[in-house]
Structure formats: C-alpha cells, structure tokens
Design a protein around this motif. Structure first.
Motif, mmCIF file in Angstrom:
data_model
loop_
_atom_site.group_PDB
_atom_site.id
_atom_site.type_symbol
_atom_site.label_atom_id
_atom_site.label_comp_id
_atom_site.label_asym_id
_atom_site.label_seq_id
_atom_site.Cartn_x
_atom_site.Cartn_y
_atom_site.Cartn_z
ATOM 1 N N ALA A 26 0.827 -1.204 0.000
ATOM 2 C CA ALA A 26 0.000 0.000 0.000
ATOM 3 C C ALA A 26 0.867 1.262 0.000
ATOM 4 N N VAL A 27 0.224 2.367 -0.313
ATOM 5 C CA VAL A 27 0.892 3.675 -0.367
ATOM 6 C C VAL A 27 1.684 3.940 0.912
ATOM 7 N N LEU A 28 1.045 3.809 2.058
ATOM 8 C CA LEU A 28 1.730 4.102 3.321
ATOM 9 C C LEU A 28 2.959 3.228 3.520
ATOM 10 N N ASN A 29 2.864 1.967 3.157
ATOM 11 C CA ASN A 29 3.999 1.055 3.336
ATOM 12 C C ASN A 29 5.173 1.461 2.454
ATOM 13 N N ILE A 30 4.897 1.726 1.199
ATOM 14 C CA ILE A 30 5.986 2.092 0.282
ATOM 15 C C ILE A 30 6.608 3.427 0.674
ATOM 16 N N LEU A 31 5.781 4.412 1.001
ATOM 17 C CA LEU A 31 6.334 5.717 1.370
ATOM 18 C C LEU A 31 7.129 5.633 2.669
ATOM 19 N N ALA A 32 6.733 4.762 3.587
ATOM 20 C CA ALA A 32 7.476 4.593 4.843
ATOM 21 C C ALA A 32 8.856 3.989 4.599
ATOM 22 N N GLU A 33 9.001 3.243 3.518
ATOM 23 C CA GLU A 33 10.275 2.603 3.196
ATOM 24 C C GLU A 33 11.246 3.527 2.460
ATOM 25 N N VAL A 34 10.745 4.649 1.976
ATOM 26 C CA VAL A 34 11.580 5.554 1.190
ATOM 27 C C VAL A 34 12.635 6.189 2.083
ATOM 28 N N SER A 48 11.631 13.844 -9.135
ATOM 29 C CA SER A 48 12.085 13.294 -7.860
ATOM 30 C C SER A 48 10.895 12.650 -7.151
ATOM 31 N N ILE A 49 11.191 11.874 -6.145
ATOM 32 C CA ILE A 49 10.123 11.249 -5.361
ATOM 33 C C ILE A 49 9.265 12.320 -4.685
ATOM 34 N N VAL A 50 9.878 13.365 -4.189
ATOM 35 C CA VAL A 50 9.105 14.418 -3.535
ATOM 36 C C VAL A 50 8.192 15.121 -4.546
ATOM 37 N N GLU A 51 8.629 15.272 -5.784
ATOM 38 C CA GLU A 51 7.763 15.862 -6.813
ATOM 39 C C GLU A 51 6.579 14.948 -7.111
ATOM 40 N N LEU A 52 6.817 13.653 -7.171
ATOM 41 C CA LEU A 52 5.729 12.704 -7.396
ATOM 42 C C LEU A 52 4.713 12.763 -6.259
ATOM 43 N N LEU A 53 5.207 12.857 -5.030
ATOM 44 C CA LEU A 53 4.319 12.952 -3.873
ATOM 45 C C LEU A 53 3.418 14.178 -3.969
ATOM 46 N N TRP A 54 4.001 15.332 -4.256
ATOM 47 C CA TRP A 54 3.200 16.556 -4.335
ATOM 48 C C TRP A 54 2.267 16.551 -5.553
ATOM 49 N N TYR A 136 -12.331 6.735 -9.772
ATOM 50 C CA TYR A 136 -11.533 5.570 -10.169
ATOM 51 C C TYR A 136 -10.161 6.037 -10.663
ATOM 52 N N GLY A 137 -10.134 7.188 -11.316
ATOM 53 C CA GLY A 137 -8.884 7.738 -11.818
ATOM 54 C C GLY A 137 -7.908 8.092 -10.703
ATOM 55 N N ILE A 138 -8.403 8.621 -9.595
ATOM 56 C CA ILE A 138 -7.525 8.955 -8.466
ATOM 57 C C ILE A 138 -6.866 7.691 -7.931
ATOM 58 N N ILE A 139 -7.622 6.621 -7.846
ATOM 59 C CA ILE A 139 -7.056 5.345 -7.383
ATOM 60 C C ILE A 139 -5.961 4.894 -8.346
ATOM 61 N N GLN A 140 -6.264 4.909 -9.637
ATOM 62 C CA GLN A 140 -5.296 4.487 -10.651
ATOM 63 C C GLN A 140 -4.072 5.398 -10.661
ATOM 64 N N HIS A 141 -4.298 6.687 -10.514
ATOM 65 C CA HIS A 141 -3.237 7.689 -10.514
ATOM 66 C C HIS A 141 -2.270 7.440 -9.362
ATOM 67 N N ASP A 142 -2.816 7.214 -8.165
ATOM 68 C CA ASP A 142 -1.969 6.944 -7.005
ATOM 69 C C ASP A 142 -1.137 5.676 -7.216
ATOM 70 N N ILE A 143 -1.760 4.633 -7.743
ATOM 71 C CA ILE A 143 -1.044 3.378 -7.963
ATOM 72 C C ILE A 143 0.065 3.561 -8.996
ATOM 73 N N TYR A 144 -0.233 4.262 -10.061
ATOM 74 C CA TYR A 144 0.755 4.517 -11.115
ATOM 75 C C TYR A 144 1.986 5.216 -10.546
ATOM 76 N N HIS A 145 1.755 6.317 -9.826
ATOM 77 C CA HIS A 145 2.882 7.080 -9.295
ATOM 78 C C HIS A 145 3.559 6.360 -8.135
ATOM 79 N N LEU A 146 2.825 5.558 -7.414
ATOM 80 C CA LEU A 146 3.429 4.747 -6.362
ATOM 81 C C LEU A 146 4.435 3.774 -6.960
ATOM 82 N N GLY A 147 4.106 3.207 -8.115
ATOM 83 C CA GLY A 147 5.050 2.338 -8.814
ATOM 84 C C GLY A 147 6.313 3.087 -9.186
#
Length: 160
Positions: A26-34, A48-54, A136-147
């Motif tokens: 999940a998002v929280l797990n991956i971001l916690a590992e960064v 950068s990762i911070v740009e993707l987050l924002w 549905y797009g927000i869910i897909q968007h988060d997953i895409y950028h999380l990858g």
C-alpha cells in the motif's frame, strides 16, 4: 440510498492507501520505506520522489475541491500546481508532503461517506467526465505514481 459502487470506491481508496491491495504494498507502506536522503534526487533528470508525492497531492486536492459543494479553485490553479516547482533545498517538503497526503486521504474519505451513488454520474466541474471517472482515476493515478516511487527508490539504492 444506493451506495454500492461508492462503497466499493471507498474500499479501494482505503485498500490502496493503507490496506493489503492486490497490486502489492500500500501507499503508506511504500512511502514509509523511502529513504528520506534520496527523495530530492532526480534520476536522469526526471521527477524526484518528492515531486511525485506533491503531484499526487495536487490531484487529490482537485478531487476534494470538486466534491465540495462550493469549489474554491479553478482548473487553471490545479494545472499550475500539477508539477509545481519545488525548492529541493527545502528538506521539510518531504515530511510536509507525507502529512498533506494523509490529510487529503482523510478529507476525501470523509466527503465520500456522505455521498450516494448518484454522485458518480454527475459531471465534474470544468471537466468533460463524471465523478465515476475521476474517483476511479484517483485510485489508478496513485497506484501509477506509487510504482514510480518504488522504482526510483530501488534504482537509487542500487546505484548508491
């Protein structure tokens, strides 16, 4: 009230953010590992990762704004903030971003819990699609950028 599809969307938002999603961690797990030391690096001149987050935060804020009965911001504002210029010397941006992502998750879920499935067929202001596509797009968007975040993390660890 018919909330079957909206309940499914809420469940997917929660699962992708903090649950046990089918796609992996999940998002929280991956971001916690960064590793915070690499979030400002731009491998190959890319984001950068911070740009993707924002960037993820911006489109969650757009969604929240459009779900509110009195939207405050124009589409032009969100397009300007989309890939905003971040001061990569401001090391507080990572923590601020993580906090803001959590806030937007809570806001989004709070707004959706008071809605019905009728919302899903309503058009999003300043867009040519309904809320169904946006949510549905927000869910897909988060997953895409999380990858992307996960990939950049692995790439930069391998080259360190």
């Amino acid at each position: 009230m018919n909330n079957k599809e909206l309940s499914n969307i809420i469940s997917q938002l929660k699962d992708a953010y903090e649950g046990d999603p089918w796609f992996g961690r999940a998002v929280l797990n991956i971001l916690a590992e960064v590793d915070e030391r690499i979030v400002f690096e731009k491998p190959g001149g890319q984001h950068s990762i911070v740009e993707l987050l924002w960037h993820m935060i911006t489109w969650r804020e757009f969604t929240i704004d459009r779900l509110q009965h009195s939207p405050q911001m124009t589409l032009a504002y969100f397009e300007e903030m989309d890939w905003r210029e971040l001061d990569h010397s401001d090391r507080t941006l990572w923590k601020q971003g993580l906090e803001r992502l959590q806030e937007t998750q809570a806001q989004l879920l709070a707004l959706l819990k008071d809605c019905t499935d009728e919302l899903l067929d309503q058009d999003v202001r300043e867009r040519n699609y309904p809320f169904r596509k946006l949510l549905y797009g927000i869910i897909q968007h988060d997953i895409y950028h999380l990858g992307q975040v996960a990939y950049i993390q692995k790439l930069l660890k391998a080259t360190a």
